[in-house]
Motif scaffolding. Structure first.
Motif, PDB file in Angstrom:
ATOM      1  N   PRO A 123      -5.990  -9.252  -6.361  1.00  0.00           N
ATOM      2  CA  PRO A 123      -4.907  -9.225  -5.638  1.00  0.00           C
ATOM      3  C   PRO A 123      -4.291  -7.984  -5.144  1.00  0.00           C
ATOM      4  CG  PRO A 123      -4.829 -11.012  -7.320  1.00  0.00           C
ATOM      5  CD  PRO A 123      -6.024 -10.131  -7.439  1.00  0.00           C
ATOM      6  N   VAL A 124      -4.350  -7.169  -6.342  1.00  0.00           N
ATOM      7  CA  VAL A 124      -3.664  -5.767  -6.040  1.00  0.00           C
ATOM      8  C   VAL A 124      -4.519  -4.894  -5.284  1.00  0.00           C
ATOM      9  CG1 VAL A 124      -2.899  -3.425  -7.083  1.00  0.00           C
ATOM     10  CG2 VAL A 124      -2.387  -5.994  -8.152  1.00  0.00           C
ATOM     11  N   ARG A 125      -5.870  -5.097  -5.465  1.00  0.00           N
ATOM     12  CA  ARG A 125      -6.636  -4.275  -4.731  1.00  0.00           C
ATOM     13  C   ARG A 125      -6.800  -4.873  -2.853  1.00  0.00           C
ATOM     14  NH1 ARG A 125     -10.899  -4.787  -9.040  1.00  0.00           N
ATOM     15  NH2 ARG A 125      -9.771  -3.451 -10.615  1.00  0.00           N
ATOM     16  N   LEU A 126      -6.698  -6.046  -2.833  1.00  0.00           N
ATOM     17  CA  LEU A 126      -6.613  -6.673  -1.568  1.00  0.00           C
ATOM     18  C   LEU A 126      -5.327  -6.073  -0.826  1.00  0.00           C
ATOM     19  CD1 LEU A 126      -7.796 -10.419  -1.919  1.00  0.00           C
ATOM     20  CD2 LEU A 126      -9.037  -8.534  -0.634  1.00  0.00           C
ATOM     21  N   ARG A 127      -4.326  -6.157  -1.630  1.00  0.00           N
ATOM     22  CA  ARG A 127      -2.949  -5.631  -1.060  1.00  0.00           C
ATOM     23  C   ARG A 127      -3.176  -4.184  -0.611  1.00  0.00           C
ATOM     24  NH1 ARG A 127       2.217  -6.734  -3.907  1.00  0.00           N
ATOM     25  NH2 ARG A 127       3.021  -6.284  -1.717  1.00  0.00           N
ATOM     26  N   LEU A 128      -3.891  -3.359  -1.454  1.00  0.00           N
ATOM     27  CA  LEU A 128      -3.916  -1.949  -1.157  1.00  0.00           C
ATOM     28  C   LEU A 128      -4.621  -1.830   0.196  1.00  0.00           C
ATOM     29  CD1 LEU A 128      -4.589  -0.499  -4.673  1.00  0.00           C
ATOM     30  CD2 LEU A 128      -2.623   0.250  -3.216  1.00  0.00           C
ATOM     31  N   VAL A 129      -5.906  -2.470   0.107  1.00  0.00           N
ATOM     32  CA  VAL A 129      -6.709  -2.442   1.509  1.00  0.00           C
ATOM     33  C   VAL A 129      -5.880  -2.487   2.474  1.00  0.00           C
ATOM     34  CG1 VAL A 129      -8.586  -3.457   2.581  1.00  0.00           C
ATOM     35  CG2 VAL A 129      -8.878  -2.726   0.523  1.00  0.00           C
ATOM     36  N   SER A 130      -4.995  -3.806   2.585  1.00  0.00           N
ATOM     37  CA  SER A 130      -4.075  -4.063   3.742  1.00  0.00           C
ATOM     38  C   SER A 130      -3.204  -3.055   3.952  1.00  0.00           C
ATOM     39  CB  SER A 130      -3.615  -5.531   3.444  1.00  0.00           C
ATOM     40  OG  SER A 130      -2.814  -6.036   4.467  1.00  0.00           O
ATOM     41  N   MET A 131      -2.733  -2.455   2.959  1.00  0.00           N
ATOM     42  CA  MET A 131      -1.258  -1.650   3.157  1.00  0.00           C
ATOM     43  C   MET A 131      -1.819  -0.396   3.757  1.00  0.00           C
ATOM     44  SD  MET A 131       0.583  -2.438  -0.546  1.00  0.00           S
ATOM     45  CE  MET A 131       1.715  -1.122  -0.437  1.00  0.00           C
ATOM     46  N   ILE A 132      -2.828   0.203   3.121  1.00  0.00           N
ATOM     47  CA  ILE A 132      -3.543   1.271   3.898  1.00  0.00           C
ATOM     48  C   ILE A 132      -4.123   1.286   5.204  1.00  0.00           C
ATOM     49  CG2 ILE A 132      -5.559   2.862   3.287  1.00  0.00           C
ATOM     50  CD1 ILE A 132      -5.344   2.513   0.478  1.00  0.00           C
ATOM     51  N   ALA A 133      -4.671   0.222   5.507  1.00  0.00           N
ATOM     52  CA  ALA A 133      -5.228  -0.165   6.748  1.00  0.00           C
ATOM     53  C   ALA A 133      -4.008  -0.194   7.760  1.00  0.00           C
ATOM     54  CB  ALA A 133      -6.107  -1.405   6.983  1.00  0.00           C
ATOM     55  N   ALA A 134      -2.987  -0.892   7.447  1.00  0.00           N
ATOM     56  CA  ALA A 134      -1.544  -1.075   8.265  1.00  0.00           C
ATOM     57  C   ALA A 134      -0.959  -0.096   8.287  1.00  0.00           C
ATOM     58  CB  ALA A 134      -1.136  -2.362   7.823  1.00  0.00           C
ATOM     59  N   HIS A 135      -1.057   0.977   7.442  1.00  0.00           N
ATOM     60  CA  HIS A 135       0.067   2.184   7.154  1.00  0.00           C
ATOM     61  C   HIS A 135      -0.197   3.129   8.597  1.00  0.00           C
ATOM     62  CE1 HIS A 135       2.046   5.519   5.478  1.00  0.00           C
ATOM     63  NE2 HIS A 135       2.660   4.685   4.867  1.00  0.00           N
TER      64      HIS A 135
END
Length: 122
Positions: free
Chosen positions: A48-60
């Protein structure tokens, strides 16, 4: 500003040809080597943390984020976030560029699309 990209051994196998089979794994049975390679790549996302990181980075803004931008929203320490980012880099999902003392991460273009194509049913 140097950019670091680790060898994409597992990701290359998943993105281009999984084991001996090219394209979707539903086209023909996946080999043992292909399954092991793909499982390693998927394991990097299966957190879950890595999925959130991918999402956060892509959306940043600008499609990249500094570690300093990621720790507070996740409620995790910098070393923990850095560990998860390293796993994602080793799997071929992220690149890293160093600016002063900070590391900035961006999604490898097409990395998620490659996984989607590999898992496609068509």
């Amino acid at each position: 500003m140097p950019t670091t990209t680790l060898p994409l051994t597992a990701m290359s196998s998943a993105a281009c040809c999984v084991g001996e089979a090219c394209g979707p794994i539903t086209r023909e049975p996946i080999s043992a080597v292909g399954a092991a390679d793909l499982a390693g790549v998927l394991k990097a996302l299966a957190d879950p943390v890595r999925l959130r990181l991918v999402s956060m980075i892509a959306a940043h803004e600008g499609g990249e984020a500094c570690v300093c931008d990621l720790t507070e929203p996740l409620g995790l320490t910098q070393p923990t976030v850095s560990h998860h980012l390293k796993v994602l880099m080793e799997a071929g999902f992220l690149t890293r560029s160093k600016r002063g003392t900070w590391a900035y991460y961006a999604l490898v273009p097409g990395a998620l699309d490659a996984i989607a194509r590999t898992l496609a049913t068509v």
